[in-house]
Write a protein that holds these residues in place. Sequence first.
Motif, PDB file in Angstrom:
ATOM      1  N   GLY A  91      -4.438   5.075  16.424  1.00 27.59           N
ATOM      2  CA  GLY A  91      -5.870   5.328  16.629  1.00 27.59           C
ATOM      3  C   GLY A  91      -6.634   5.227  15.325  1.00 27.59           C
ATOM      4  O   GLY A  91      -6.296   4.413  14.462  1.00 27.59           O
ATOM      5  N   VAL A  92      -7.641   6.093  15.182  1.00 28.26           N
ATOM      6  CA  VAL A  92      -8.621   5.945  14.102  1.00 28.26           C
ATOM      7  C   VAL A  92      -7.981   5.965  12.701  1.00 28.26           C
ATOM      8  O   VAL A  92      -8.130   5.019  11.922  1.00 28.26           O
ATOM      9  CB  VAL A  92      -9.686   7.076  14.211  1.00 28.26           C
ATOM     10  CG1 VAL A  92     -10.708   6.964  13.072  1.00 28.26           C
ATOM     11  CG2 VAL A  92     -10.372   7.011  15.560  1.00 28.26           C
ATOM     12  N   VAL A  93      -7.257   7.049  12.388  1.00 27.46           N
ATOM     13  CA  VAL A  93      -6.770   7.192  11.011  1.00 27.46           C
ATOM     14  C   VAL A  93      -5.597   6.243  10.725  1.00 27.46           C
ATOM     15  O   VAL A  93      -5.536   5.619   9.663  1.00 27.46           O
ATOM     16  CB  VAL A  93      -6.358   8.661  10.724  1.00 27.46           C
ATOM     17  CG1 VAL A  93      -5.926   8.825   9.269  1.00 27.46           C
ATOM     18  CG2 VAL A  93      -7.509   9.606  11.035  1.00 27.46           C
ATOM     19  N   THR A  94      -4.688   6.129  11.687  1.00 26.23           N
ATOM     20  CA  THR A  94      -3.538   5.233  11.455  1.00 26.23           C
ATOM     21  C   THR A  94      -4.001   3.780  11.315  1.00 26.23           C
ATOM     22  O   THR A  94      -3.447   3.024  10.521  1.00 26.23           O
ATOM     23  CB  THR A  94      -2.497   5.363  12.588  1.00 26.23           C
ATOM     24  OG1 THR A  94      -3.147   5.260  13.841  1.00 26.23           O
ATOM     25  CG2 THR A  94      -1.754   6.687  12.516  1.00 26.23           C
ATOM     26  N   THR A  95      -5.052   3.385  12.048  1.00 21.67           N
ATOM     27  CA  THR A  95      -5.568   2.010  11.916  1.00 21.67           C
ATOM     28  C   THR A  95      -6.201   1.827  10.540  1.00 21.67           C
ATOM     29  O   THR A  95      -5.994   0.802   9.876  1.00 21.67           O
ATOM     30  CB  THR A  95      -6.588   1.709  13.040  1.00 21.67           C
ATOM     31  OG1 THR A  95      -5.923   1.870  14.287  1.00 21.67           O
ATOM     32  CG2 THR A  95      -7.141   0.297  12.937  1.00 21.67           C
ATOM     33  N   ALA A  96      -6.941   2.857  10.092  1.00 24.62           N
ATOM     34  CA  ALA A  96      -7.558   2.766   8.757  1.00 24.62           C
ATOM     35  C   ALA A  96      -6.466   2.625   7.694  1.00 24.62           C
ATOM     36  O   ALA A  96      -6.594   1.818   6.769  1.00 24.62           O
ATOM     37  CB  ALA A  96      -8.414   4.010   8.488  1.00 24.62           C
ATOM     38  N   LEU A  97      -5.375   3.378   7.858  1.00 23.33           N
ATOM     39  CA  LEU A  97      -4.277   3.298   6.890  1.00 23.33           C
ATOM     40  C   LEU A  97      -3.627   1.910   6.936  1.00 23.33           C
ATOM     41  O   LEU A  97      -3.349   1.304   5.895  1.00 23.33           O
ATOM     42  CB  LEU A  97      -3.249   4.394   7.194  1.00 23.33           C
ATOM     43  CG  LEU A  97      -2.051   4.509   6.259  1.00 23.33           C
ATOM     44  CD1 LEU A  97      -2.481   4.665   4.802  1.00 23.33           C
ATOM     45  CD2 LEU A  97      -1.167   5.685   6.671  1.00 23.33           C
ATOM     46  N   HIS A  98      -3.432   1.387   8.140  1.00 21.57           N
ATOM     47  CA  HIS A  98      -2.835   0.051   8.264  1.00 21.57           C
ATOM     48  C   HIS A  98      -3.694  -1.017   7.589  1.00 21.57           C
ATOM     49  O   HIS A  98      -3.183  -2.058   7.187  1.00 21.57           O
ATOM     50  CB  HIS A  98      -2.630  -0.292   9.744  1.00 21.57           C
ATOM     51  CG  HIS A  98      -1.269   0.070  10.256  1.00 21.57           C
ATOM     52  ND1 HIS A  98      -0.380  -0.853  10.746  1.00 21.57           N
ATOM     53  CD2 HIS A  98      -0.632   1.265  10.341  1.00 21.57           C
ATOM     54  CE1 HIS A  98       0.739  -0.252  11.117  1.00 21.57           C
ATOM     55  NE2 HIS A  98       0.601   1.046  10.888  1.00 21.57           N
ATOM     56  N   ASN A  99      -4.998  -0.764   7.503  1.00 18.66           N
ATOM     57  CA  ASN A  99      -5.889  -1.751   6.878  1.00 18.66           C
ATOM     58  C   ASN A  99      -5.971  -1.611   5.361  1.00 18.66           C
ATOM     59  O   ASN A  99      -6.664  -2.374   4.704  1.00 18.66           O
ATOM     60  CB  ASN A  99      -7.304  -1.639   7.473  1.00 18.66           C
ATOM     61  CG  ASN A  99      -7.328  -2.128   8.911  1.00 18.66           C
ATOM     62  OD1 ASN A  99      -6.473  -2.931   9.314  1.00 18.66           O
ATOM     63  ND2 ASN A  99      -8.281  -1.639   9.701  1.00 18.66           N
ATOM     64  N   MET A 100      -5.288  -0.586   4.811  1.00 13.81           N
ATOM     65  CA  MET A 100      -5.352  -0.396   3.358  1.00 13.81           C
ATOM     66  C   MET A 100      -4.337  -1.292   2.649  1.00 13.81           C
ATOM     67  O   MET A 100      -3.356  -1.736   3.252  1.00 13.81           O
ATOM     68  CB  MET A 100      -5.130   1.075   3.006  1.00 13.81           C
ATOM     69  CG  MET A 100      -6.328   1.921   3.424  1.00 13.81           C
ATOM     70  SD  MET A 100      -6.133   3.676   3.076  1.00 13.81           S
ATOM     71  CE  MET A 100      -6.374   3.711   1.308  1.00 13.81           C
ATOM     72  N   ASN A 101      -4.601  -1.512   1.362  1.00 14.95           N
ATOM     73  CA  ASN A 101      -3.778  -2.453   0.594  1.00 14.95           C
ATOM     74  C   ASN A 101      -3.085  -1.764  -0.568  1.00 14.95           C
ATOM     75  O   ASN A 101      -3.494  -0.674  -0.989  1.00 14.95           O
ATOM     76  CB  ASN A 101      -4.659  -3.579   0.036  1.00 14.95           C
ATOM     77  CG  ASN A 101      -5.275  -4.390   1.145  1.00 14.95           C
ATOM     78  OD1 ASN A 101      -4.564  -4.849   2.053  1.00 14.95           O
ATOM     79  ND2 ASN A 101      -6.591  -4.530   1.107  1.00 14.95           N
ATOM     80  N   GLU A 102      -2.069  -2.440  -1.086  1.00 11.38           N
ATOM     81  CA  GLU A 102      -1.376  -1.933  -2.271  1.00 11.38           C
ATOM     82  C   GLU A 102      -2.389  -1.739  -3.392  1.00 11.38           C
ATOM     83  O   GLU A 102      -3.299  -2.552  -3.549  1.00 11.38           O
ATOM     84  CB  GLU A 102      -0.275  -2.923  -2.680  1.00 11.38           C
ATOM     85  CG  GLU A 102       0.845  -2.935  -1.654  1.00 11.38           C
ATOM     86  CD  GLU A 102       1.876  -4.040  -1.845  1.00 11.38           C
ATOM     87  OE1 GLU A 102       1.790  -4.785  -2.836  1.00 11.38           O
ATOM     88  OE2 GLU A 102       2.769  -4.155  -0.971  1.00 11.38           O
ATOM     89  N   GLY A 103      -2.269  -0.645  -4.137  1.00 13.40           N
ATOM     90  CA  GLY A 103      -3.189  -0.352  -5.248  1.00 13.40           C
ATOM     91  C   GLY A 103      -4.304   0.607  -4.860  1.00 13.40           C
ATOM     92  O   GLY A 103      -4.914   1.236  -5.724  1.00 13.40           O
ATOM     93  N   GLU A 104      -4.579   0.768  -3.564  1.00 14.78           N
ATOM     94  CA  GLU A 104      -5.662   1.663  -3.148  1.00 14.78           C
ATOM     95  C   GLU A 104      -5.211   3.117  -3.217  1.00 14.78           C
ATOM     96  O   GLU A 104      -4.023   3.426  -3.130  1.00 14.78           O
ATOM     97  CB  GLU A 104      -6.114   1.313  -1.733  1.00 14.78           C
ATOM     98  CG  GLU A 104      -6.877  -0.005  -1.671  1.00 14.78           C
ATOM     99  CD  GLU A 104      -7.586  -0.193  -0.330  1.00 14.78           C
ATOM    100  OE1 GLU A 104      -8.633   0.440  -0.117  1.00 14.78           O
ATOM    101  OE2 GLU A 104      -7.056  -0.964   0.496  1.00 14.78           O
ATOM    102  N   LEU A 105      -6.193   4.033  -3.325  1.00 18.89           N
ATOM    103  CA  LEU A 105      -5.898   5.457  -3.446  1.00 18.89           C
ATOM    104  C   LEU A 105      -6.103   6.180  -2.112  1.00 18.89           C
ATOM    105  O   LEU A 105      -6.972   5.815  -1.325  1.00 18.89           O
ATOM    106  CB  LEU A 105      -6.809   6.107  -4.500  1.00 18.89           C
ATOM    107  CG  LEU A 105      -6.700   5.565  -5.929  1.00 18.89           C
ATOM    108  CD1 LEU A 105      -7.580   6.402  -6.861  1.00 18.89           C
ATOM    109  CD2 LEU A 105      -5.260   5.570  -6.426  1.00 18.89           C
ATOM    110  N   MET A 106      -5.294   7.200  -1.898  1.00 20.39           N
ATOM    111  CA  MET A 106      -5.453   8.062  -0.719  1.00 20.39           C
ATOM    112  C   MET A 106      -4.927   9.442  -1.092  1.00 20.39           C
ATOM    113  O   MET A 106      -4.648   9.696  -2.276  1.00 20.39           O
ATOM    114  CB  MET A 106      -4.720   7.475   0.484  1.00 20.39           C
ATOM    115  CG  MET A 106      -3.280   7.143   0.211  1.00 20.39           C
ATOM    116  SD  MET A 106      -2.422   6.481   1.637  1.00 20.39           S
ATOM    117  CE  MET A 106      -2.079   7.979   2.532  1.00 20.39           C
ATOM    118  N   GLY A 107      -4.807  10.354  -0.111  1.00 21.07           N
ATOM    119  CA  GLY A 107      -4.359  11.710  -0.422  1.00 21.07           C
ATOM    120  C   GLY A 107      -3.147  12.108   0.406  1.00 21.07           C
ATOM    121  O   GLY A 107      -2.940  11.614   1.522  1.00 21.07           O
ATOM    122  N   VAL A 108      -2.349  13.011  -0.160  1.00 16.62           N
ATOM    123  CA  VAL A 108      -1.198  13.570   0.560  1.00 16.62           C
ATOM    124  C   VAL A 108      -1.229  15.084   0.393  1.00 16.62           C
ATOM    125  O   VAL A 108      -1.252  15.583  -0.731  1.00 16.62           O
ATOM    126  CB  VAL A 108       0.138  13.038  -0.016  1.00 16.62           C
ATOM    127  CG1 VAL A 108       1.316  13.779   0.614  1.00 16.62           C
ATOM    128  CG2 VAL A 108       0.295  11.560   0.241  1.00 16.62           C
TER     129      VAL A 108
END
Length: 288
Positions: A91-108
Amino acid sequence: MRTSQQRGEGAVKNPYLPYPVRIDQVIVETDDRNIKSFRLVFLSREDEEAFQYTPGQFAELSIAGKGEIPIGIASSPTERGHLLFTVNKAGVVTTALHNMNEGELMGVRGPLGRGFPLDAFQGKNVVIIGGGFAFTTLRSTVQYMLDHRDRFGEITVIYGARRPGLLLYKETLEEWASRDDIDTHYTVDVEAEGWSGRVGFVPAVTEEVAPNPNNAYAIVCGPPIMIKFTMPVLTKLGFTPGQIIMSLENRMKCGIGICGKCNTGPKYVCKDGPVFTLEELNRIPAEY
Ligand SMILES: Cc1cc2nc3c(=O)[nH]c(=O)nc-3n(C[C@H](O)[C@H](O)[C@H](O)COP(=O)(O)OP(=O)(O)OC[C@H]3O[C@@H](n4cnc5c(N)ncnc54)[C@H](O)[C@@H]3O)c2cc1C
Ligand code: FES
């Protein structure tokens, strides 16, 4: 998102604050491209040291402007320097994550929850039974046990997917299969070209492999239908509810036992689980 240095030396960590991480590698796991693994690295050594986890725990992955999702940790704590998460596009968040690329920042945010009881596994035989993309924290567990091989008895892995292209971690599976200190059984639902492994559903393969329940634990993670048909097989083989371990995936919000969103009976899956023995789950009153 701030590193521990920016938060201030010795400051009490806010449990809602994610660690900033960089996407180091994106691995397409399945032939339908719906499942990808994300290898994440911490921006600071202090954050990496603070994130001490055990196999079976999960973390909240946060994507700016999209939200947070609970995802099991697929790397083993013995694989230093990165975290691995394997995500099905839902859904929303997993699709956004799938669209991200190597080198981009996110949080854990995490690590969260109670992992597999590795202390109880010491000296015991461990049977790992997985289906489909629920193999994530099982990967972590097997890799951890192999990296501490002398602490555990026999390790048996039964892992299935509908077809070969849907099996996760293909290189790792091959590496395990090439070792003589682990017994691997990979299976697909129906015959497929080029597939030389087993053919059949996970419960049937479990029955064929017939792991011995003496001095053993079995961990079972997979789609509900697989779990439903594997449980009677394990019972028939002689595994008691206290020897069968599962990991639940209830909907979650806070992940730390505060909001009450994830409960199963009186238990909060995020805090008391997600790992439970079947015995613990059987104790939950039927009205829940
Ligand atoms: C402890 C835990 C560990 C998990 N580990 C993994 C993992 O390793 N890999 C992985 O891909 N997923 C995992 N999940 C499931 C994952 O959290 C959800 O798929 C994700 O939250 C969906 O987010 P979304 O914003 O993309 O989807 P949404 O837009 O919120 O929903 C999309 C669809 O997915 C369904 N959905 C959302 N959350 C769940 C859920 N928890 N259970 C069942 N259906 C759900 C919704 O009903 C809807 O149909 C885990 C969940 C938990 C609680
Ligand atoms: S998700 Fe908030 S209590 Fe479990």
